[in-house]
Design a protein around this motif. Structure first.
Motif, PDB file in Angstrom:
ATOM      1  N   HIS A 167      -4.616   7.549  -4.605  1.00 37.12           N
ATOM      2  CA  HIS A 167      -4.272   8.903  -4.874  1.00 37.12           C
ATOM      3  C   HIS A 167      -4.698   9.425  -6.394  1.00 37.12           C
ATOM      4  CE1 HIS A 167      -0.515  10.940  -6.351  1.00 37.12           C
ATOM      5  NE2 HIS A 167       0.191  10.929  -4.971  1.00 37.12           N
ATOM      6  N   PRO A 168      -4.467  10.841  -6.744  1.00 37.32           N
ATOM      7  CA  PRO A 168      -5.649  11.197  -7.845  1.00 37.32           C
ATOM      8  C   PRO A 168      -3.951  11.146  -9.010  1.00 37.32           C
ATOM      9  CG  PRO A 168      -5.024  12.887  -6.246  1.00 37.32           C
ATOM     10  CD  PRO A 168      -4.858  11.572  -5.745  1.00 37.32           C
ATOM     11  N   VAL A 169      -2.442  11.012  -8.481  1.00 42.78           N
ATOM     12  CA  VAL A 169      -1.592  11.243  -9.870  1.00 42.78           C
ATOM     13  C   VAL A 169      -1.507  10.196 -10.280  1.00 42.78           C
ATOM     14  CG1 VAL A 169       0.618  12.076 -10.291  1.00 42.78           C
ATOM     15  CG2 VAL A 169      -0.899  13.441  -9.261  1.00 42.78           C
ATOM     16  N   LEU A 170      -0.853   9.529  -9.200  1.00 38.72           N
ATOM     17  CA  LEU A 170      -0.928   7.328  -9.400  1.00 38.72           C
ATOM     18  C   LEU A 170      -1.844   7.049  -9.609  1.00 38.72           C
ATOM     19  CD1 LEU A 170       1.624   7.826  -6.062  1.00 38.72           C
ATOM     20  CD2 LEU A 170       2.281   8.465  -9.176  1.00 38.72           C
ATOM     21  N   ASP A 171      -2.976   6.870  -9.367  1.00 42.09           N
ATOM     22  CA  ASP A 171      -4.109   5.996  -9.715  1.00 42.09           C
ATOM     23  C   ASP A 171      -3.625   4.388  -8.887  1.00 42.09           C
ATOM     24  OD1 ASP A 171      -6.886   4.930 -10.040  1.00 42.09           O
ATOM     25  OD2 ASP A 171      -6.031   4.264 -11.832  1.00 42.09           O
ATOM     26  N   LEU A 172      -3.543   4.855  -6.939  1.00 44.59           N
ATOM     27  CA  LEU A 172      -3.441   4.190  -6.485  1.00 44.59           C
ATOM     28  C   LEU A 172      -4.021   3.920  -5.277  1.00 44.59           C
ATOM     29  CD1 LEU A 172       0.319   3.685  -6.868  1.00 44.59           C
ATOM     30  CD2 LEU A 172      -1.450   1.572  -7.577  1.00 44.59           C
ATOM     31  N   THR A 173      -4.718   3.367  -4.365  1.00 45.79           N
ATOM     32  CA  THR A 173      -4.968   3.392  -3.251  1.00 45.79           C
ATOM     33  C   THR A 173      -4.007   3.330  -1.954  1.00 45.79           C
ATOM     34  OG1 THR A 173      -5.569   1.184  -2.893  1.00 45.79           O
ATOM     35  CG2 THR A 173      -7.372   1.657  -3.500  1.00 45.79           C
ATOM     36  N   VAL A 174      -4.023   3.627  -1.202  1.00 43.72           N
ATOM     37  CA  VAL A 174      -3.393   3.875   0.244  1.00 43.72           C
ATOM     38  C   VAL A 174      -2.842   2.745   0.377  1.00 43.72           C
ATOM     39  CG1 VAL A 174      -3.059   4.460   2.800  1.00 43.72           C
ATOM     40  CG2 VAL A 174      -3.888   5.973   1.399  1.00 43.72           C
ATOM     41  N   ALA A 175      -3.886   2.115   0.966  1.00 41.39           N
ATOM     42  CA  ALA A 175      -2.974   0.247   0.768  1.00 41.39           C
ATOM     43  C   ALA A 175      -2.023  -0.342  -0.286  1.00 41.39           C
ATOM     44  CB  ALA A 175      -4.527  -0.499   0.366  1.00 41.39           C
ATOM     45  N   GLU A 176      -2.356  -0.062  -1.012  1.00 41.83           N
ATOM     46  CA  GLU A 176      -1.847  -0.608  -2.490  1.00 41.83           C
ATOM     47  C   GLU A 176      -0.097   0.474  -2.795  1.00 41.83           C
ATOM     48  OE1 GLU A 176      -4.857  -1.153  -5.907  1.00 41.83           O
ATOM     49  OE2 GLU A 176      -3.729   0.459  -5.770  1.00 41.83           O
ATOM     50  N   MET A 177      -0.313   1.484  -2.199  1.00 36.89           N
ATOM     51  CA  MET A 177       0.861   1.606  -2.206  1.00 36.89           C
ATOM     52  C   MET A 177       1.204   1.790  -1.136  1.00 36.89           C
ATOM     53  SD  MET A 177       0.461   6.263  -2.874  1.00 36.89           S
ATOM     54  CE  MET A 177      -1.357   6.496  -1.678  1.00 36.89           C
ATOM     55  N   CYS A 178       1.159   1.040   0.151  1.00 36.75           N
ATOM     56  CA  CYS A 178       1.744   0.606   1.086  1.00 36.75           C
ATOM     57  C   CYS A 178       3.101  -1.214   1.043  1.00 36.75           C
ATOM     58  CB  CYS A 178       0.673  -0.289   2.821  1.00 36.75           C
ATOM     59  SG  CYS A 178       0.372   1.467   3.676  1.00 36.75           S
ATOM     60  N   ALA A 179       1.489  -1.704   0.139  1.00 33.71           N
ATOM     61  CA  ALA A 179       1.907  -2.770  -0.506  1.00 33.71           C
ATOM     62  C   ALA A 179       3.248  -2.465  -1.138  1.00 33.71           C
ATOM     63  CB  ALA A 179       0.702  -3.231  -1.319  1.00 33.71           C
ATOM     64  N   ARG A 180       3.300  -1.397  -1.648  1.00 31.28           N
ATOM     65  CA  ARG A 180       4.405  -1.672  -2.551  1.00 31.28           C
ATOM     66  C   ARG A 180       5.951  -0.669  -2.095  1.00 31.28           C
ATOM     67  NH1 ARG A 180       3.083   0.936  -8.803  1.00 31.28           N
ATOM     68  NH2 ARG A 180       1.400  -0.280  -8.917  1.00 31.28           N
ATOM     69  N   LEU A 181       5.872  -0.534  -0.394  1.00 33.73           N
ATOM     70  CA  LEU A 181       7.139  -0.008   0.409  1.00 33.73           C
ATOM     71  C   LEU A 181       7.910  -1.529   0.927  1.00 33.73           C
ATOM     72  CD1 LEU A 181       4.832   1.829   2.786  1.00 33.73           C
ATOM     73  CD2 LEU A 181       6.761   2.717   1.347  1.00 33.73           C
ATOM     74  N   PRO A 182       9.345  -1.260   0.668  1.00 34.67           N
ATOM     75  CA  PRO A 182       9.746  -2.302   1.289  1.00 34.67           C
ATOM     76  C   PRO A 182       9.979  -2.337   1.962  1.00 34.67           C
ATOM     77  CG  PRO A 182      11.040  -0.238   0.256  1.00 34.67           C
ATOM     78  CD  PRO A 182       9.913   0.541   0.635  1.00 34.67           C
ATOM     79  N   ALA A 183       9.431  -4.258   2.733  1.00 37.42           N
ATOM     80  CA  ALA A 183       9.647  -4.527   4.032  1.00 37.42           C
ATOM     81  C   ALA A 183      10.260  -3.997   4.838  1.00 37.42           C
ATOM     82  CB  ALA A 183       9.434  -6.317   3.852  1.00 37.42           C
ATOM     83  N   GLU A 184      12.007  -3.860   4.358  1.00 37.81           N
ATOM     84  CA  GLU A 184      12.061  -3.440   5.997  1.00 37.81           C
ATOM     85  C   GLU A 184      11.162  -1.398   6.384  1.00 37.81           C
ATOM     86  OE1 GLU A 184      14.715  -2.004   2.018  1.00 37.81           O
ATOM     87  OE2 GLU A 184      13.509  -3.911   3.086  1.00 37.81           O
ATOM     88  N   ALA A 185      10.898  -1.031   5.009  1.00 37.70           N
ATOM     89  CA  ALA A 185      10.193   0.051   5.731  1.00 37.70           C
ATOM     90  C   ALA A 185       8.829  -0.329   5.954  1.00 37.70           C
ATOM     91  CB  ALA A 185       9.924   0.729   4.189  1.00 37.70           C
ATOM     92  N   GLN A 186       8.275  -1.137   6.071  1.00 37.40           N
ATOM     93  CA  GLN A 186       7.169  -1.246   6.782  1.00 37.40           C
ATOM     94  C   GLN A 186       7.667  -2.014   8.279  1.00 37.40           C
ATOM     95  OE1 GLN A 186       3.568  -3.639   4.981  1.00 37.40           O
ATOM     96  NE2 GLN A 186       4.800  -3.225   2.615  1.00 37.40           N
ATOM     97  N   ALA A 187       8.518  -2.092   8.613  1.00 42.92           N
ATOM     98  CA  ALA A 187       9.016  -2.956   9.686  1.00 42.92           C
ATOM     99  C   ALA A 187       9.634  -2.178  10.365  1.00 42.92           C
ATOM    100  CB  ALA A 187       9.737  -3.955   9.614  1.00 42.92           C
ATOM    101  N   GLY A 188      10.090  -0.982  10.332  1.00 42.64           N
ATOM    102  CA  GLY A 188      10.923   0.528  10.774  1.00 42.64           C
ATOM    103  C   GLY A 188       9.416   1.000  11.430  1.00 42.64           C
ATOM    104  N   VAL A 189       7.715   0.389  11.233  1.00 41.27           N
ATOM    105  CA  VAL A 189       6.463   1.656  12.172  1.00 41.27           C
ATOM    106  C   VAL A 189       5.821   0.177  12.397  1.00 41.27           C
ATOM    107  CG1 VAL A 189       4.825   3.043  11.104  1.00 41.27           C
ATOM    108  CG2 VAL A 189       7.191   3.038   9.204  1.00 41.27           C
ATOM    109  N   THR A 190       6.075   1.078  14.029  1.00 42.29           N
ATOM    110  CA  THR A 190       5.573   0.154  14.695  1.00 42.29           C
ATOM    111  C   THR A 190       4.302   1.415  15.297  1.00 42.29           C
ATOM    112  OG1 THR A 190       7.380   0.191  16.252  1.00 42.29           O
ATOM    113  CG2 THR A 190       7.691  -1.664  14.842  1.00 42.29           C
ATOM    114  N   PRO A 191       3.533  -0.174  15.970  1.00 42.04           N
ATOM    115  CA  PRO A 191       2.294   0.856  16.666  1.00 42.04           C
ATOM    116  C   PRO A 191       2.427   0.886  18.456  1.00 42.04           C
ATOM    117  CG  PRO A 191       1.383  -1.439  15.702  1.00 42.04           C
ATOM    118  CD  PRO A 191       2.874  -1.310  15.205  1.00 42.04           C
ATOM    119  N   LEU A 192       2.533   2.162  18.820  1.00 38.07           N
ATOM    120  CA  LEU A 192       2.774   2.224  20.035  1.00 38.07           C
ATOM    121  C   LEU A 192       1.544   1.214  21.251  1.00 38.07           C
ATOM    122  CD1 LEU A 192       4.013   6.163  20.470  1.00 38.07           C
ATOM    123  CD2 LEU A 192       4.879   4.525  19.942  1.00 38.07           C
TER     124      LEU A 192
END
Length: 192
Positions: A167-192
């Motif tokens: 991210h050019p403003v936050l200076d975080l990678t997508v992986a780093e932004m994912c790691a910062r998401l609350p666990a419940e938000a991550q659990a709410g996204v499930t592969p089909l």
């Protein structure tokens, strides 16, 4: 694709209503990719797998099918967004109220490392609280998308194909932004 400056465009795809044609949300999103892949100004570089996510705000509609794609394009940001909106309309999207159920939602998340329209505008939108962001919307295109860092339904599919995009403003990678998401938000996204 015509010669010129080629930029990677990150697009989030989503749908939670069947199309009038009877297509399921997944089929509609696959149709969107097929239409976009025929565009002379675009080429598909990568596509995530599909995920099931709850509608936001909670209870506002059926679950979504979400994914992410990267396109290589010679288009600048506004024409790219216009092209995405054209495909949405082709696939039955009508724009009413924010966050309503929809047949096709194609969000331009980023164009390479571009900050559009400028650093100050992007920073001011990124810093809004969720409550403020729910009441306001930008008058024009803002890139990177100012809420992407909060949205598991964007980041988790994007991690499949661009975990190291920064991210050019936050200076975080997508992986780093994912790691910062609350666990419940991550659990709410499930592969089909």
């Amino acid at each position: 694709m015509a010669d010129g400056n080629v930029t990677p465009a990150i697009v989030a795809l989503g749908a939670n209503l069947p199309a009038d044609t009877g297509r399921t949300p997944t089929e509609t999103l696959e149709a969107a990719l097929a239409i976009l892949s025929q565009d002379a100004d675009l080429s598909v570089a990568a596509v995530s797998r599909w995920y099931r996510t709850g509608a936001i705000p909670i209870g506002s509609g059926p679950d979504f099918v979400n994914g992410a794609a990267i396109f290589k394009t010679t288009l600048s940001p506004q024409p790219m967004l216009d092209r995405l909106h054209e495909v949405e309309r082709t696939l039955g999207r009508t724009r009413g109220t924010r966050w309503e159920p929809r047949t096709c939602d194609l969000d331009l998340i980023a164009m390479g490392s571009s900050v559009f329209p400028d650093q100050q505008t992007v920073t001011s939108w990124v810093q809004l609280s969720l409550q403020q962001a729910m009441k306001a919307s930008p008058k024009g295109l803002v890139l990177p998308h100012p809420r992407m860092q909060e949205r598991a339904f964007v980041l988790i599919p994007l991690k499949d194909i661009a975990a190291e995009w920064r991210h050019p403003v936050l200076d975080l990678t997508v992986a780093e932004m994912c790691a910062r998401l609350p666990a419940e938000a991550q659990a709410g996204v499930t592969p089909l």
